[in-house]
Design a protein around this motif. Structure first.
Motif, PDB file in Angstrom:
ATOM      1  N   HIS A 117       0.836  -1.205   0.000  1.00 23.77           N
ATOM      2  CA  HIS A 117       0.000   0.000   0.000  1.00 23.77           C
ATOM      3  C   HIS A 117       0.868   1.252   0.000  1.00 23.77           C
ATOM      4  CE1 HIS A 117      -3.281   2.704   0.811  1.00 23.77           C
ATOM      5  NE2 HIS A 117      -2.699   3.110   1.930  1.00 23.77           N
ATOM      6  N   GLN A 118       1.902   1.279   0.844  1.00 23.60           N
ATOM      7  CA  GLN A 118       2.778   2.445   0.917  1.00 23.60           C
ATOM      8  C   GLN A 118       3.491   2.684  -0.404  1.00 23.60           C
ATOM      9  OE1 GLN A 118       2.741  -0.004   3.167  1.00 23.60           O
ATOM     10  NE2 GLN A 118       2.804   0.826   5.244  1.00 23.60           N
ATOM     11  N   ARG A 119       3.995   1.617  -1.014  1.00 29.33           N
ATOM     12  CA  ARG A 119       4.713   1.741  -2.285  1.00 29.33           C
ATOM     13  C   ARG A 119       3.796   2.303  -3.373  1.00 29.33           C
ATOM     14  NH1 ARG A 119       8.079  -3.333  -3.064  1.00 29.33           N
ATOM     15  NH2 ARG A 119       9.426  -2.230  -1.617  1.00 29.33           N
ATOM     16  N   LEU A 120       2.580   1.780  -3.431  1.00 38.05           N
ATOM     17  CA  LEU A 120       1.618   2.264  -4.427  1.00 38.05           C
ATOM     18  C   LEU A 120       1.260   3.727  -4.192  1.00 38.05           C
ATOM     19  CD1 LEU A 120      -0.736  -0.835  -4.664  1.00 38.05           C
ATOM     20  CD2 LEU A 120       0.708   0.072  -6.498  1.00 38.05           C
ATOM     21  N   GLU A 121       1.071   4.120  -2.944  1.00 36.79           N
ATOM     22  CA  GLU A 121       0.688   5.500  -2.645  1.00 36.79           C
ATOM     23  C   GLU A 121       1.832   6.483  -2.887  1.00 36.79           C
ATOM     24  OE1 GLU A 121      -2.419   6.689  -2.163  1.00 36.79           O
ATOM     25  OE2 GLU A 121      -2.899   4.626  -2.682  1.00 36.79           O
ATOM     26  N   VAL A 122       3.066   6.074  -2.582  1.00 41.05           N
ATOM     27  CA  VAL A 122       4.219   6.933  -2.873  1.00 41.05           C
ATOM     28  C   VAL A 122       4.309   7.143  -4.378  1.00 41.05           C
ATOM     29  CG1 VAL A 122       6.754   7.034  -2.893  1.00 41.05           C
ATOM     30  CG2 VAL A 122       5.550   6.425  -0.782  1.00 41.05           C
ATOM     31  N   TYR A 123       4.164   6.067  -5.137  1.00 39.13           N
ATOM     32  CA  TYR A 123       4.245   6.198  -6.595  1.00 39.13           C
ATOM     33  C   TYR A 123       3.083   7.041  -7.123  1.00 39.13           C
ATOM     34  CZ  TYR A 123       4.681   5.352 -11.512  1.00 39.13           C
ATOM     35  OH  TYR A 123       4.807   5.544 -12.863  1.00 39.13           O
ATOM     36  N   ARG A 124       1.886   6.805  -6.626  1.00 42.87           N
ATOM     37  CA  ARG A 124       0.710   7.554  -7.089  1.00 42.87           C
ATOM     38  C   ARG A 124       0.899   9.055  -6.837  1.00 42.87           C
ATOM     39  NH1 ARG A 124      -3.841   5.303  -8.055  1.00 42.87           N
ATOM     40  NH2 ARG A 124      -3.483   3.611  -6.600  1.00 42.87           N
ATOM     41  N   GLU A 125       1.359   9.409  -5.658  1.00 44.88           N
ATOM     42  CA  GLU A 125       1.580  10.830  -5.334  1.00 44.88           C
ATOM     43  C   GLU A 125       2.658  11.423  -6.232  1.00 44.88           C
ATOM     44  OE1 GLU A 125       0.841  14.402  -3.704  1.00 44.88           O
ATOM     45  OE2 GLU A 125      -0.260  12.601  -3.105  1.00 44.88           O
ATOM     46  N   LEU A 126       3.710  10.676  -6.454  1.00 46.23           N
ATOM     47  CA  LEU A 126       4.797  11.155  -7.306  1.00 46.23           C
ATOM     48  C   LEU A 126       4.331  11.290  -8.759  1.00 46.23           C
ATOM     49  CD1 LEU A 126       7.742  11.977  -7.161  1.00 46.23           C
ATOM     50  CD2 LEU A 126       8.353   9.605  -7.596  1.00 46.23           C
ATOM     51  N   ALA A 127       3.540  10.345  -9.242  1.00 44.12           N
ATOM     52  CA  ALA A 127       3.055  10.388 -10.620  1.00 44.12           C
ATOM     53  C   ALA A 127       2.116  11.568 -10.857  1.00 44.12           C
ATOM     54  CB  ALA A 127       2.355   9.083 -10.971  1.00 44.12           C
ATOM     55  N   CYS A 128       1.401  11.976  -9.833  1.00 42.43           N
ATOM     56  CA  CYS A 128       0.470  13.100  -9.964  1.00 42.43           C
ATOM     57  C   CYS A 128       1.148  14.450  -9.736  1.00 42.43           C
ATOM     58  CB  CYS A 128      -0.689  12.938  -8.985  1.00 42.43           C
ATOM     59  SG  CYS A 128      -1.754  11.536  -9.371  1.00 42.43           S
ATOM     60  N   ALA A 129       2.343  14.438  -9.163  1.00 42.53           N
ATOM     61  CA  ALA A 129       3.058  15.680  -8.844  1.00 42.53           C
ATOM     62  C   ALA A 129       3.670  16.282 -10.096  1.00 42.53           C
ATOM     63  CB  ALA A 129       4.145  15.408  -7.814  1.00 42.53           C
ATOM     64  N   GLU A 130       3.629  17.589 -10.160  1.00 40.24           N
ATOM     65  CA  GLU A 130       4.261  18.296 -11.273  1.00 40.24           C
ATOM     66  C   GLU A 130       5.492  19.073 -10.812  1.00 40.24           C
ATOM     67  OE1 GLU A 130       1.388  20.704 -13.288  1.00 40.24           O
ATOM     68  OE2 GLU A 130       0.065  19.007 -13.686  1.00 40.24           O
ATOM     69  N   ASP A 131       5.798  18.990  -9.521  1.00 44.50           N
ATOM     70  CA  ASP A 131       6.849  19.836  -8.956  1.00 44.50           C
ATOM     71  C   ASP A 131       8.133  19.108  -8.575  1.00 44.50           C
ATOM     72  OD1 ASP A 131       5.668  18.438  -6.892  1.00 44.50           O
ATOM     73  OD2 ASP A 131       5.639  20.126  -5.513  1.00 44.50           O
ATOM     74  N   HIS A 132       8.308  17.855  -8.969  1.00 40.62           N
ATOM     75  CA  HIS A 132       9.531  17.124  -8.657  1.00 40.62           C
ATOM     76  C   HIS A 132       9.817  17.188  -7.157  1.00 40.62           C
ATOM     77  CE1 HIS A 132       9.744  18.381 -12.858  1.00 40.62           C
ATOM     78  NE2 HIS A 132      10.427  17.273 -13.082  1.00 40.62           N
ATOM     79  N   PRO A 133       8.944  16.621  -6.332  1.00 39.92           N
ATOM     80  CA  PRO A 133       9.078  16.778  -4.878  1.00 39.92           C
ATOM     81  C   PRO A 133      10.252  16.012  -4.279  1.00 39.92           C
ATOM     82  CG  PRO A 133       7.309  15.263  -5.407  1.00 39.92           C
ATOM     83  CD  PRO A 133       7.794  15.816  -6.713  1.00 39.92           C
ATOM     84  N   SER A 134      10.673  16.472  -3.123  1.00 37.45           N
ATOM     85  CA  SER A 134      11.679  15.770  -2.327  1.00 37.45           C
ATOM     86  C   SER A 134      10.960  14.694  -1.508  1.00 37.45           C
ATOM     87  CB  SER A 134      12.366  16.753  -1.380  1.00 37.45           C
ATOM     88  OG  SER A 134      11.416  17.245  -0.436  1.00 37.45           O
ATOM     89  N   ALA A 135      11.738  13.837  -0.857  1.00 37.06           N
ATOM     90  CA  ALA A 135      11.155  12.813   0.011  1.00 37.06           C
ATOM     91  C   ALA A 135      10.355  13.467   1.137  1.00 37.06           C
ATOM     92  CB  ALA A 135      12.255  11.929   0.587  1.00 37.06           C
ATOM     93  N   GLU A 136      10.871  14.556   1.680  1.00 40.68           N
ATOM     94  CA  GLU A 136      10.195  15.251   2.770  1.00 40.68           C
ATOM     95  C   GLU A 136       8.846  15.818   2.313  1.00 40.68           C
ATOM     96  OE1 GLU A 136      13.353  15.639   1.940  1.00 40.68           O
ATOM     97  OE2 GLU A 136      14.486  15.086   3.733  1.00 40.68           O
ATOM     98  N   THR A 137       8.825  16.391   1.123  1.00 39.10           N
ATOM     99  CA  THR A 137       7.576  16.944   0.586  1.00 39.10           C
ATOM    100  C   THR A 137       6.564  15.832   0.333  1.00 39.10           C
ATOM    101  OG1 THR A 137       8.768  18.783  -0.419  1.00 39.10           O
ATOM    102  CG2 THR A 137       6.583  18.292  -1.305  1.00 39.10           C
ATOM    103  N   LEU A 138       7.017  14.735  -0.241  1.00 39.07           N
ATOM    104  CA  LEU A 138       6.112  13.597  -0.456  1.00 39.07           C
ATOM    105  C   LEU A 138       5.557  13.087   0.875  1.00 39.07           C
ATOM    106  CD1 LEU A 138       7.939  11.504  -3.195  1.00 39.07           C
ATOM    107  CD2 LEU A 138       5.673  12.523  -3.366  1.00 39.07           C
ATOM    108  N   HIS A 139       6.419  12.997   1.868  1.00 38.09           N
ATOM    109  CA  HIS A 139       5.992  12.527   3.183  1.00 38.09           C
ATOM    110  C   HIS A 139       4.897  13.425   3.757  1.00 38.09           C
ATOM    111  CE1 HIS A 139       6.575  12.188   7.659  1.00 38.09           C
ATOM    112  NE2 HIS A 139       6.251  10.963   7.316  1.00 38.09           N
ATOM    113  N   GLN A 140       5.095  14.739   3.672  1.00 40.82           N
ATOM    114  CA  GLN A 140       4.084  15.676   4.180  1.00 40.82           C
ATOM    115  C   GLN A 140       2.752  15.491   3.466  1.00 40.82           C
ATOM    116  OE1 GLN A 140       5.911  19.487   3.605  1.00 40.82           O
ATOM    117  NE2 GLN A 140       7.264  19.276   5.369  1.00 40.82           N
ATOM    118  N   ARG A 141       2.790  15.319   2.159  1.00 46.21           N
ATOM    119  CA  ARG A 141       1.552  15.141   1.390  1.00 46.21           C
ATOM    120  C   ARG A 141       0.864  13.821   1.722  1.00 46.21           C
ATOM    121  NH1 ARG A 141       3.949  17.120  -4.476  1.00 46.21           N
ATOM    122  NH2 ARG A 141       4.301  19.272  -3.831  1.00 46.21           N
ATOM    123  N   LEU A 142       1.641  12.775   1.858  1.00 42.27           N
ATOM    124  CA  LEU A 142       1.061  11.451   2.104  1.00 42.27           C
ATOM    125  C   LEU A 142       0.558  11.275   3.536  1.00 42.27           C
ATOM    126  CD1 LEU A 142       3.654   9.418   0.062  1.00 42.27           C
ATOM    127  CD2 LEU A 142       1.190   9.517  -0.391  1.00 42.27           C
TER     128      LEU A 142
END
Length: 146
Positions: free
Chosen positions: A28-53
């Motif tokens: 579930h975590q792997r899928l959600e990290v990828y989903r958030e990254l695939a929808c992002a247009e801003d090339h997020p850092s790990a910290e930014t992805l973590h905050q969003r997720l």
């Protein structure tokens, strides 16, 4: 809008297939990290992805995000964007493209440059060894920061 949703759906199916081929479990975590990254247009850092997720997965640790990104990048399922910052940035985009990076706001923008992509590398680079990828990173100040 419908076309972009269709493209995202295709991208997720390709991701799931690539994970299976690489022997990676579809957690579930792997899928959600990828989903958030695939929808992002801003090339997020790990910290930014973590905050969003954390909004949807409150128990998700920053370490899990880091490990997931490292695993996915190691298997070529996502790209780590090379920047002069110490903080790594990531993208799920797999097509050949290049990056513009603003030295003030740190925003990263994708762009295509087909004429450069079509050029052969200089002889010295060709003789260096096996080239796995080539990309151009352009640094400057974006129009929003000027």
């Amino acid at each position: 809008m419908e076309q972009s949703k269709h493209l995202l759906d295709e991208q997720f199916l390709m991701f799931e297939s690539a994970c299976r081929q690489a022997g990676l479990r579809l957690t579930h975590q792997r899928l959600e990290v990828y989903r958030e990254l695939a929808c992002a247009e801003d090339h997020p850092s790990a910290e930014t992805l973590h905050q969003r997720l954390r909004r949807t997965i409150p128990t998700l640790s920053l370490d899990t995000v880091y490990r997931t990104l490292a695993t996915l990048a190691c298997h070529g399922l996502i790209n780590k964007v090379d920047t002069v910052e110490s903080q790594a940035r990531f993208e799920a985009t797999q097509h050949q493209h290049h990056h513009l990076i603003c030295s003030k706001c740190k925003r990263i923008v994708d762009f295509d440059w087909h004429s450069i992509d079509a050029l052969p590398l200089p002889l010295k680079a060709q003789q260096w060894g096996r080239i796995e990828a080539k990309n151009v990173v352009v640094y400057g100040v974006c129009s929003g920061c000027q």
